[in-house]
Design an enzyme around this catalytic site. Structure first.
Site, PDB file in Angstrom:
ATOM      1  N   CYS A 173      17.534  63.880  27.731  1.00 16.54           N
ATOM      2  CA  CYS A 173      17.504  62.414  27.649  1.00 16.54           C
ATOM      3  C   CYS A 173      16.514  61.829  28.649  1.00 16.54           C
ATOM      4  O   CYS A 173      15.663  61.015  28.300  1.00 16.54           O
ATOM      5  CB  CYS A 173      18.912  61.872  27.895  1.00 16.54           C
ATOM      6  SG  CYS A 173      18.954  60.092  28.103  1.00 16.54           S
ATOM      7  N   CYS A 198      15.435  60.413  25.119  1.00 11.46           N
ATOM      8  CA  CYS A 198      15.682  58.977  24.983  1.00 11.46           C
ATOM      9  C   CYS A 198      14.805  58.096  25.871  1.00 11.46           C
ATOM     10  O   CYS A 198      14.176  57.153  25.393  1.00 11.46           O
ATOM     11  CB  CYS A 198      17.131  58.634  25.322  1.00 11.46           C
ATOM     12  SG  CYS A 198      18.321  59.939  25.066  1.00 11.46           S
ATOM     13  N   LYS A 217      10.919  58.367  25.517  1.00 12.19           N
ATOM     14  CA  LYS A 217      10.640  57.912  24.145  1.00 12.19           C
ATOM     15  C   LYS A 217      10.752  56.403  24.032  1.00 12.19           C
ATOM     16  O   LYS A 217       9.878  55.739  23.479  1.00 12.19           O
ATOM     17  CB  LYS A 217      11.626  58.578  23.175  1.00 12.19           C
ATOM     18  CG  LYS A 217      11.491  58.046  21.779  1.00 12.19           C
ATOM     19  CD  LYS A 217      12.764  58.156  20.991  1.00 12.19           C
ATOM     20  CE  LYS A 217      13.872  57.241  21.460  1.00 12.19           C
ATOM     21  NZ  LYS A 217      15.147  57.537  20.788  1.00 12.19           N
ATOM     22  N   TYR A 276      15.459  61.072  12.611  1.00  6.37           N
ATOM     23  CA  TYR A 276      15.210  59.936  13.506  1.00  6.37           C
ATOM     24  C   TYR A 276      14.063  60.202  14.468  1.00  6.37           C
ATOM     25  O   TYR A 276      13.273  59.304  14.766  1.00  6.37           O
ATOM     26  CB  TYR A 276      16.499  59.488  14.211  1.00  6.37           C
ATOM     27  CG  TYR A 276      16.884  60.237  15.464  1.00  6.37           C
ATOM     28  CD1 TYR A 276      16.505  59.778  16.718  1.00  6.37           C
ATOM     29  CD2 TYR A 276      17.658  61.389  15.400  1.00  6.37           C
ATOM     30  CE1 TYR A 276      16.872  60.450  17.869  1.00  6.37           C
ATOM     31  CE2 TYR A 276      18.027  62.070  16.541  1.00  6.37           C
ATOM     32  CZ  TYR A 276      17.637  61.597  17.771  1.00  6.37           C
ATOM     33  OH  TYR A 276      18.000  62.272  18.913  1.00  6.37           O
ATOM     34  N   GLU A 289      10.744  57.886  14.601  1.00  6.11           N
ATOM     35  CA  GLU A 289      10.424  57.176  15.847  1.00  6.11           C
ATOM     36  C   GLU A 289       8.999  57.500  16.309  1.00  6.11           C
ATOM     37  O   GLU A 289       8.236  56.603  16.678  1.00  6.11           O
ATOM     38  CB  GLU A 289      11.436  57.544  16.933  1.00  6.11           C
ATOM     39  CG  GLU A 289      12.809  56.948  16.639  1.00  6.11           C
ATOM     40  CD  GLU A 289      13.876  57.302  17.657  1.00  6.11           C
ATOM     41  OE1 GLU A 289      14.886  56.599  17.715  1.00  6.11           O
ATOM     42  OE2 GLU A 289      13.713  58.293  18.400  1.00  6.11           O
ATOM     43  N   HIS A 343      23.657  30.129  16.753  1.00  6.90           N
ATOM     44  CA  HIS A 343      22.502  29.670  16.003  1.00  6.90           C
ATOM     45  C   HIS A 343      21.403  29.150  16.919  1.00  6.90           C
ATOM     46  O   HIS A 343      21.707  28.496  17.919  1.00  6.90           O
ATOM     47  CB  HIS A 343      22.960  28.541  15.058  1.00  6.90           C
ATOM     48  CG  HIS A 343      21.877  28.032  14.175  1.00  6.90           C
ATOM     49  ND1 HIS A 343      21.446  28.748  13.073  1.00  6.90           N
ATOM     50  CD2 HIS A 343      21.142  26.907  14.229  1.00  6.90           C
ATOM     51  CE1 HIS A 343      20.475  28.055  12.488  1.00  6.90           C
ATOM     52  NE2 HIS A 343      20.271  26.941  13.171  1.00  6.90           N
ATOM     53  N   GLU A 358      23.721  36.045  13.591  1.00  3.55           N
ATOM     54  CA  GLU A 358      24.711  35.125  12.993  1.00  3.55           C
ATOM     55  C   GLU A 358      24.966  35.458  11.520  1.00  3.55           C
ATOM     56  O   GLU A 358      26.014  35.127  10.965  1.00  3.55           O
ATOM     57  CB  GLU A 358      24.279  33.664  13.143  1.00  3.55           C
ATOM     58  CG  GLU A 358      23.050  33.268  12.357  1.00  3.55           C
ATOM     59  CD  GLU A 358      22.657  31.802  12.590  1.00  3.55           C
ATOM     60  OE1 GLU A 358      23.524  30.925  12.409  1.00  3.55           O
ATOM     61  OE2 GLU A 358      21.495  31.539  12.946  1.00  3.55           O
TER      62      GLU A 358
HETATM   63  C1  LIG Z   1      12.856  63.116  21.404  1.00  4.08           C
HETATM   64  C2  LIG Z   1      14.338  62.845  21.571  1.00  4.08           C
HETATM   65  C3  LIG Z   1      14.783  61.546  21.564  1.00  4.08           C
HETATM   66  C4  LIG Z   1      16.133  61.279  21.729  1.00  4.08           C
HETATM   67  N1  LIG Z   1      16.541  59.982  21.708  1.00  4.08           N
HETATM   68  C5  LIG Z   1      17.837  59.684  21.879  1.00  4.08           C
HETATM   69  C6  LIG Z   1      18.272  58.333  21.909  1.00  4.08           C
HETATM   70  O1  LIG Z   1      17.479  57.402  21.746  1.00  4.08           O
HETATM   71  N2  LIG Z   1      19.586  58.083  22.127  1.00  4.08           N
HETATM   72  C7  LIG Z   1      20.492  59.103  22.311  1.00  4.08           C
HETATM   73  O2  LIG Z   1      21.673  58.820  22.527  1.00  4.08           O
HETATM   74  N3  LIG Z   1      20.109  60.399  22.262  1.00  4.08           N
HETATM   75  C8  LIG Z   1      18.806  60.714  22.061  1.00  4.08           C
HETATM   76  N4  LIG Z   1      18.413  62.018  22.062  1.00  4.08           N
HETATM   77  C9  LIG Z   1      19.431  63.089  22.176  1.00  4.08           C
HETATM   78  C10 LIG Z   1      19.860  63.297  23.640  1.00  4.08           C
HETATM   79  O3  LIG Z   1      18.719  63.515  24.433  1.00  4.08           O
HETATM   80  C11 LIG Z   1      20.818  64.469  23.727  1.00  4.08           C
HETATM   81  O4  LIG Z   1      21.894  64.252  22.844  1.00  4.08           O
HETATM   82  C12 LIG Z   1      21.370  64.650  25.142  1.00  4.08           C
HETATM   83  O5  LIG Z   1      20.346  64.826  26.072  1.00  4.08           O
HETATM   84  C13 LIG Z   1      22.309  65.854  25.169  1.00  4.08           C
HETATM   85  O6  LIG Z   1      22.752  66.085  26.470  1.00  4.08           O
HETATM   86  P1  LIG Z   1      23.274  67.538  26.883  1.00  4.08           P
HETATM   87  O7  LIG Z   1      23.861  67.397  28.242  1.00  4.08           O
HETATM   88  O8  LIG Z   1      24.096  68.125  25.823  1.00  4.08           O
HETATM   89  O9  LIG Z   1      21.963  68.458  26.941  1.00  4.08           O
HETATM   90  P2  LIG Z   1      20.578  68.245  27.662  1.00  4.08           P
HETATM   91  O10 LIG Z   1      20.384  66.881  28.170  1.00  4.08           O
HETATM   92  O11 LIG Z   1      19.567  68.792  26.720  1.00  4.08           O
HETATM   93  O12 LIG Z   1      20.673  69.200  28.927  1.00  4.08           O
HETATM   94  C14 LIG Z   1      20.766  70.590  28.827  1.00  4.08           C
HETATM   95  C15 LIG Z   1      20.110  71.199  30.052  1.00  4.08           C
HETATM   96  O13 LIG Z   1      20.486  72.576  30.147  1.00  4.08           O
HETATM   97  C16 LIG Z   1      19.376  73.299  30.660  1.00  4.08           C
HETATM   98  N5  LIG Z   1      19.614  74.720  30.321  1.00  4.08           N
HETATM   99  C17 LIG Z   1      19.674  75.272  29.090  1.00  4.08           C
HETATM  100  N6  LIG Z   1      20.002  76.566  29.178  1.00  4.08           N
HETATM  101  C18 LIG Z   1      20.152  76.855  30.506  1.00  4.08           C
HETATM  102  C19 LIG Z   1      20.496  78.039  31.244  1.00  4.08           C
HETATM  103  N7  LIG Z   1      20.807  79.185  30.629  1.00  4.08           N
HETATM  104  N8  LIG Z   1      20.535  77.961  32.598  1.00  4.08           N
HETATM  105  C20 LIG Z   1      20.246  76.787  33.237  1.00  4.08           C
HETATM  106  N9  LIG Z   1      19.932  75.657  32.599  1.00  4.08           N
HETATM  107  C21 LIG Z   1      19.895  75.685  31.236  1.00  4.08           C
HETATM  108  C22 LIG Z   1      18.187  72.658  29.972  1.00  4.08           C
HETATM  109  O14 LIG Z   1      16.991  72.901  30.662  1.00  4.08           O
HETATM  110  C23 LIG Z   1      18.590  71.168  29.979  1.00  4.08           C
HETATM  111  O15 LIG Z   1      18.071  70.505  31.109  1.00  4.08           O
HETATM  112  C24 LIG Z   1      17.056  62.340  21.903  1.00  4.08           C
HETATM  113  C25 LIG Z   1      16.608  63.661  21.912  1.00  4.08           C
HETATM  114  C26 LIG Z   1      15.259  63.913  21.747  1.00  4.08           C
HETATM  115  C27 LIG Z   1      14.783  65.340  21.744  1.00  4.08           C
END
Ligand SMILES: Cc1cc2nc3c(=O)[nH]c(=O)nc-3n(C[C@H](O)[C@H](O)[C@H](O)COP(=O)(O)OP(=O)(O)OC[C@H]3O[C@@H](n4cnc5c(N)ncnc54)[C@H](O)[C@@H]3O)c2cc1C
Length: 464
Positions: A43, A48, A51, A179, A183, A437, A442
């Site tokens: 994110c 997010c 972006k 999406y 975007e 309004h 609305e």
């Molecule tokens: C281009 C794009 C736009 C988006 N726009 C939106 C939006 O507008 N609104 C919205 O709500 N959501 C959006 N999302 C989705 C949102 O980013 C994700 O749903 C959210 O970040 C998920 O959070 P998370 O904690 O599950 O994983 P993440 O935030 O992906 O975090 C996972 C972390 O784990 C780390 N990791 C993985 N494996 C290991 C390992 N073995 N050891 C150590 N570290 C590890 C990774 O490096 C990463 O930093 C978007 C996603 C993308 C790709």
């Protein structure tokens, strides 16, 4: 009693992982967290936030054009990509620092390295010998872009690389119309890039309400995006300048860059989950119960790696519920109903609840109310673009099942109406609400006429 190094060890410092680590630590748990890339996760670093900043940047061109109708002269329009991307990266760095400090202040031990599971209670860090132990392990490793398996796939970039571009391409072909594809198509188009979207389905944004899908596709075409549906790519070849995307049906597209926006898959491989017998779904998602517990008692998972609803606020909500359950003696199941979501395309989409199609599958009597109108601003701005507002109602209970908006500020409007839907608002209660309004929103409380499907034309297939 067994002694563990940590009460909770979190793998992945993204939206879900950081929230769980901080809250658990604030409740007195001993917490460690490992991150292999950058603290903040998708994110903050390449999702997010950067972006949305690109979305803002990309909208000024059309806003400047519209400003003419309001008397503004903006003759010397020039866009500088290095300025925008530099400023976006600076903000990402700031947030990365803020997330790191949050963990520090909460007393969470941070390990900037890849982590793997050695046993149900042991974590091996890539940069050191030995293993750390934890009573509970939380997997919050997120997801990664899936690239189409076609010859020349090595030439494709994903959304990740869009944030690293040093130069803006003159043209881009985007494969996929979910999406993220829509975007980035709008971002690039807004910045003056020639954009082609290639999608094998019949219409963009699968699973969204059909009126939104049709409406956004029409509006984006009118803004000059070349949307090619029912089309699949066969291969990508490097040419002297740029790339050639060969389509399965024979024709081809030349572009400076080719981006895949063909979905994302959970990060669940290569760090010991299978070896420990953690149950995974067909696409690698970690199967969890309503308390985010996996099939192994000491291992929990939240966020995109569980592929429930892949959005930042959902990952955060799941993490918060988990900490309540494990560390605050308040077992809290996660409620995934009425999650508002947006597509920051141009025009924008905001949506919550059931689509009309889904509602008709689930409820015997469904009423639809919709308004398709030119917002006041466009009357003077000169843009011939309509706004769509749609309510899907359970005719038996009068409850609002879904709300779908296409147009300016759709995301902001939907966030607020989501509260009402979550509380079970009825159409009559919306009607009893005083309109504000003049506003576009609305319309949602002044929709009086039930929408009737047009009568089938005599002699057509539908009438047969
Ligand atoms: C281009 C794009 C736009 C988006 N726009 C939106 C939006 O507008 N609104 C919205 O709500 N959501 C959006 N999302 C989705 C949102 O980013 C994700 O749903 C959210 O970040 C998920 O959070 P998370 O904690 O599950 O994983 P993440 O935030 O992906 O975090 C996972 C972390 O784990 C780390 N990791 C993985 N494996 C290991 C390992 N073995 N050891 C150590 N570290 C590890 C990774 O490096 C990463 O930093 C978007 C996603 C993308 C790709």
């Amino acid at each position: 009693m067994t002694h563990y190094d940590y009460d909770l060890f979190v793998i992945g410092a993204g939206s879900g992982g950081v929230r769980a680590a901080r809250l658990a630590s604030e409740l007195g748990a001993r917490v460690g967290i490992a991150e292999e890339y950058r603290i903040g996760g998708t994110c903050v670093i390449r999702g997010c936030v950067p972006k949305k900043l690109l979305v803002y940047g990309s909208r000024y061109g059309s806003e400047l054009a519209d400003a003419r109708g309001f008397g503004w002269t903006c003759e010397e329009r020039r866009f500088d990509w290095p300025t925008l991307i530099h400023n976006v990266r600076r903000e990402v760095d700031r947030l990365n620092g803020a997330y790191t400090r949050t963990l520090e202040t909460a007393g969470v031990d941070r390990f900037l390295t890849r982590a793997a599971l050695e046993s149900p209670h042991e974590i091996k860090l890539a940069d050191r010998d030995g293993a750390l132990s934890a009573k509970t392990i939380l997997v919050a490793t997120g997801a990664h872009p899936v690239m189409p398996d076609v010859p020349g796939r090595e030439h494709l970039i994903s959304s990740n690389q869009c944030f690293e571009l040093e130069q803006l391409p003159r043209s881009i072909a985007i494969v996929g119309a979910g999406y993220i594809g829509m975007e980035f198509a709008s971002i690039f188009k807004g910045l003056g890039v020639a954009v082609t979207v290639i999608y094998r389905g019949e219409q963009v944004l699968r699973d969204f309400d059909m009126d939104l899908r049709d409406g956004v596709a029409e509006a984006m075409r009118n803004r000059g995006v070349d949307l090619r549906m029912d089309t699949d790519i066969a291969s990508i070849e490097k040419e002297e300048a740029g790339y050639r995307v060969q389509l399965k049906r024979g024709d081809s597209i030349a572009a400076d860059l080719v981006m895949a926006a063909t979905g994302r898959a959970p990060n669940s491989a290569g760090f010991g989950l299978q070896q420990l017998g953690v149950e995974l779904g067909w696409n690698g998602r970690i199967v969890v119960d309503e308390f985010s517990k996996s099939s192994v008692d000491s291992i929990y998972a939240v966020g995109d790696v569980t592929d429930r609803k892949n959005l930042t606020p959902v990952a955060i909500h799941e993490a918060t519920a988990l900490v309540e359950t494990l560390f605050n003696e308040r077992p809290t199941p996660v409620d995934h109903s009425f999650i508002p979501t947006a597509v920051f395309s141009q025009p924008e989409i905001g949506t919550v609840g059931l689509t009309e199609e889904k509602a008709r599958e689930m409820h015997p009597h469904v009423d639809v109310y919709k308004a398709n109108f030119r917002p006041l601003k466009t009357m003077v701005g000169g843009r011939d673009e309509k706004m769509l507002m749609k309510l899907v109602i359970d005719a038996d209970s009068d409850k609002v099942l879904g709300c779908h908006i296409l147009g300016s500020d759709a995301a902001e409007i939907v966030q607020m109406i989501a509260v009402a839907l979550k509380l079970g608002v009825t159409k009559a209660q919306l009607d009893a609400t005083m309109p504000l309004h003049p506003s576009a929103a609305e319309e949602l409380v002044t929709l009086r006429h039930r929408w009737e499907a047009p009568a089938p034309v005599a002699g057509s297939d539908a009438a047969a």
